[in-house]
Design a protein around this motif. Sequence first.
Motif, PDB file in Angstrom:
ATOM      1  N   VAL A   1       0.843  -1.204   0.000  1.00  0.00           N
ATOM      2  CA  VAL A   1       0.000   0.000   0.000  1.00  0.00           C
ATOM      3  C   VAL A   1       0.877   1.253   0.000  1.00  0.00           C
ATOM      4  N   MET A   2       1.920   1.265   0.828  1.00  0.00           N
ATOM      5  CA  MET A   2       2.823   2.417   0.850  1.00  0.00           C
ATOM      6  C   MET A   2       3.467   2.628  -0.510  1.00  0.00           C
ATOM      7  N   SER A   3       3.914   1.547  -1.125  1.00  0.00           N
ATOM      8  CA  SER A   3       4.557   1.648  -2.437  1.00  0.00           C
ATOM      9  C   SER A   3       3.571   2.103  -3.501  1.00  0.00           C
ATOM     10  N   TRP A   4       2.335   1.631  -3.413  1.00  0.00           N
ATOM     11  CA  TRP A   4       1.280   2.058  -4.349  1.00  0.00           C
ATOM     12  C   TRP A   4       1.100   3.564  -4.295  1.00  0.00           C
ATOM     13  N   ARG A   5       0.991   4.114  -3.067  1.00  0.00           N
ATOM     14  CA  ARG A   5       0.765   5.547  -2.946  1.00  0.00           C
ATOM     15  C   ARG A   5       1.994   6.349  -3.401  1.00  0.00           C
ATOM     16  N   ALA A   6       3.175   5.841  -3.110  1.00  0.00           N
ATOM     17  CA  ALA A   6       4.384   6.545  -3.514  1.00  0.00           C
ATOM     18  C   ALA A   6       4.529   6.577  -5.034  1.00  0.00           C
ATOM     19  N   ILE A   7       4.293   5.430  -5.667  1.00  0.00           N
ATOM     20  CA  ILE A   7       4.435   5.348  -7.128  1.00  0.00           C
ATOM     21  C   ILE A   7       3.315   6.099  -7.821  1.00  0.00           C
ATOM     22  N   ALA A   8       2.094   6.020  -7.282  1.00  0.00           N
ATOM     23  CA  ALA A   8       0.949   6.698  -7.891  1.00  0.00           C
ATOM     24  C   ALA A   8       1.161   8.211  -7.927  1.00  0.00           C
TER      25      ALA A   8
ATOM     26  N   CYS B   1      11.366  10.962  -6.005  1.00  0.00           N
ATOM     27  CA  CYS B   1      12.151  10.410  -4.891  1.00  0.00           C
ATOM     28  C   CYS B   1      11.338   9.389  -4.103  1.00  0.00           C
ATOM     29  N   THR B   2      10.072   9.714  -3.798  1.00  0.00           N
ATOM     30  CA  THR B   2       9.263   8.784  -3.020  1.00  0.00           C
ATOM     31  C   THR B   2       9.017   7.491  -3.794  1.00  0.00           C
ATOM     32  N   ALA B   3       8.751   7.611  -5.095  1.00  0.00           N
ATOM     33  CA  ALA B   3       8.508   6.417  -5.902  1.00  0.00           C
ATOM     34  C   ALA B   3       9.756   5.540  -5.970  1.00  0.00           C
ATOM     35  N   THR B   4      10.898   6.163  -6.225  1.00  0.00           N
ATOM     36  CA  THR B   4      12.145   5.404  -6.286  1.00  0.00           C
ATOM     37  C   THR B   4      12.466   4.787  -4.930  1.00  0.00           C
ATOM     38  N   GLY B   5      12.251   5.559  -3.865  1.00  0.00           N
ATOM     39  CA  GLY B   5      12.490   5.049  -2.526  1.00  0.00           C
ATOM     40  C   GLY B   5      11.633   3.840  -2.199  1.00  0.00           C
ATOM     41  N   ALA B   6      10.365   3.880  -2.616  1.00  0.00           N
ATOM     42  CA  ALA B   6       9.466   2.751  -2.363  1.00  0.00           C
ATOM     43  C   ALA B   6       9.931   1.504  -3.102  1.00  0.00           C
ATOM     44  N   VAL B   7      10.339   1.665  -4.346  1.00  0.00           N
ATOM     45  CA  VAL B   7      10.814   0.518  -5.134  1.00  0.00           C
ATOM     46  C   VAL B   7      12.077  -0.071  -4.501  1.00  0.00           C
ATOM     47  N   VAL B   8      12.996   0.794  -4.082  1.00  0.00           N
ATOM     48  CA  VAL B   8      14.230   0.315  -3.445  1.00  0.00           C
ATOM     49  C   VAL B   8      13.910  -0.365  -2.118  1.00  0.00           C
TER      50      VAL B   8
ATOM     51  N   VAL C   1      11.568  18.174   1.070  1.00  0.00           N
ATOM     52  CA  VAL C   1      12.090  19.432   0.544  1.00  0.00           C
ATOM     53  C   VAL C   1      11.211  19.948  -0.577  1.00  0.00           C
ATOM     54  N   ASP C   2      10.669  19.042  -1.362  1.00  0.00           N
ATOM     55  CA  ASP C   2       9.910  19.414  -2.555  1.00  0.00           C
ATOM     56  C   ASP C   2       8.411  19.499  -2.294  1.00  0.00           C
ATOM     57  N   HIS C   3       7.991  19.016  -1.142  1.00  0.00           N
ATOM     58  CA  HIS C   3       6.557  18.922  -0.889  1.00  0.00           C
ATOM     59  C   HIS C   3       5.935  20.301  -0.708  1.00  0.00           C
TER      60      HIS C   3
ATOM     61  N   TRP D   1       4.325  16.671 -12.396  1.00  0.00           N
ATOM     62  CA  TRP D   1       5.406  15.842 -11.855  1.00  0.00           C
ATOM     63  C   TRP D   1       6.431  16.713 -11.147  1.00  0.00           C
ATOM     64  N   SER D   2       7.025  16.182 -10.100  1.00  0.00           N
ATOM     65  CA  SER D   2       8.086  16.889  -9.385  1.00  0.00           C
ATOM     66  C   SER D   2       9.150  15.886  -8.985  1.00  0.00           C
ATOM     67  N   TRP D   3      10.369  16.360  -8.735  1.00  0.00           N
ATOM     68  CA  TRP D   3      11.461  15.453  -8.384  1.00  0.00           C
ATOM     69  C   TRP D   3      11.229  14.841  -7.011  1.00  0.00           C
ATOM     70  N   GLY D   4      10.495  15.539  -6.149  1.00  0.00           N
ATOM     71  CA  GLY D   4      10.179  14.975  -4.841  1.00  0.00           C
ATOM     72  C   GLY D   4       9.302  13.745  -4.948  1.00  0.00           C
ATOM     73  N   ARG D   5       8.338  13.795  -5.847  1.00  0.00           N
ATOM     74  CA  ARG D   5       7.483  12.624  -6.074  1.00  0.00           C
ATOM     75  C   ARG D   5       8.293  11.489  -6.684  1.00  0.00           C
TER      76      ARG D   5
END
Length: 250
Positions: free
Chosen positions: A169-176, A191-198, A238-240, A185-189
């Motif tokens: 669920v966390m990864s779904w929200r981060a990637i979505a 970051c969250t998507a990449t972080g969730a995948v990692v 930082v980007d939020h 799109w923003s670089w902060g988003r």
Amino acid sequence: MRRENITRKKRLDRFSLKRKIKSIGPKLIPFLKTFCIYFVLWLPPSNPSWFSAFIKCLPVLCLGFFVLAHGISLGVLRPYSQKILPGLLFSALGDVFLTWGDQGFFVHGMLMFGISHVLYTCAFGLRPLKLWIALFLLLLGAIFYMGVYTYLEGPMVYALAGYVLVLGVMSWRAIARACCSSYDWSWGRGCTATGAVVFIISDLILAVDKFCFALPHARAVIMSTYYIAQMLISLSVVDHSERDSLWKRH
């Protein structure tokens, strides 16, 4: 006109990214130093101690300091950061429990990380919904769990199922959040998507190594990907902006 606006926004994003890197770089130094200290000391997990637990959770605590310092620099700790910060603290507490994981505290560590993922999910919000991402991650999670299921016993059968669910669920929200139009799109988003995948990769290797069969260099891969995932999620503060918050949308 819309294409010109998108192009202009991309140029501003690139300029803003360079400026932010210069700004956040010094604040990340404590994390980078403690990250290196962990791997230099490389304390054996077979001999757990409070010192080894402290060294293990110190990089994540430094990321918590990074989030807090960023909020102080703005004069306010935004609602997004107010969820990311305790998420990091629960992760650090999970690291402490996992230090004594072989002594019966592994489930406790999973619980702490589960709470952390719930807090991250609340920070990421529910828009855009992107249900197809949820279904895809649910399928991957189910395949993974069925592969590991035969190696599980006792409470771990249910604990791992619950953890896979909250991580998904966390990864779904981060990637979505990252799967939006190029204008939003923003670089902060990113970051969250990449972080969730990692994070998924790190936990997958951990589960296989612990429950199924030993993997070469597993600990080094698990910890490096784990710290990187937490760093990427932390950088998103930082980007939020306030418009990213679900509670402010409607």
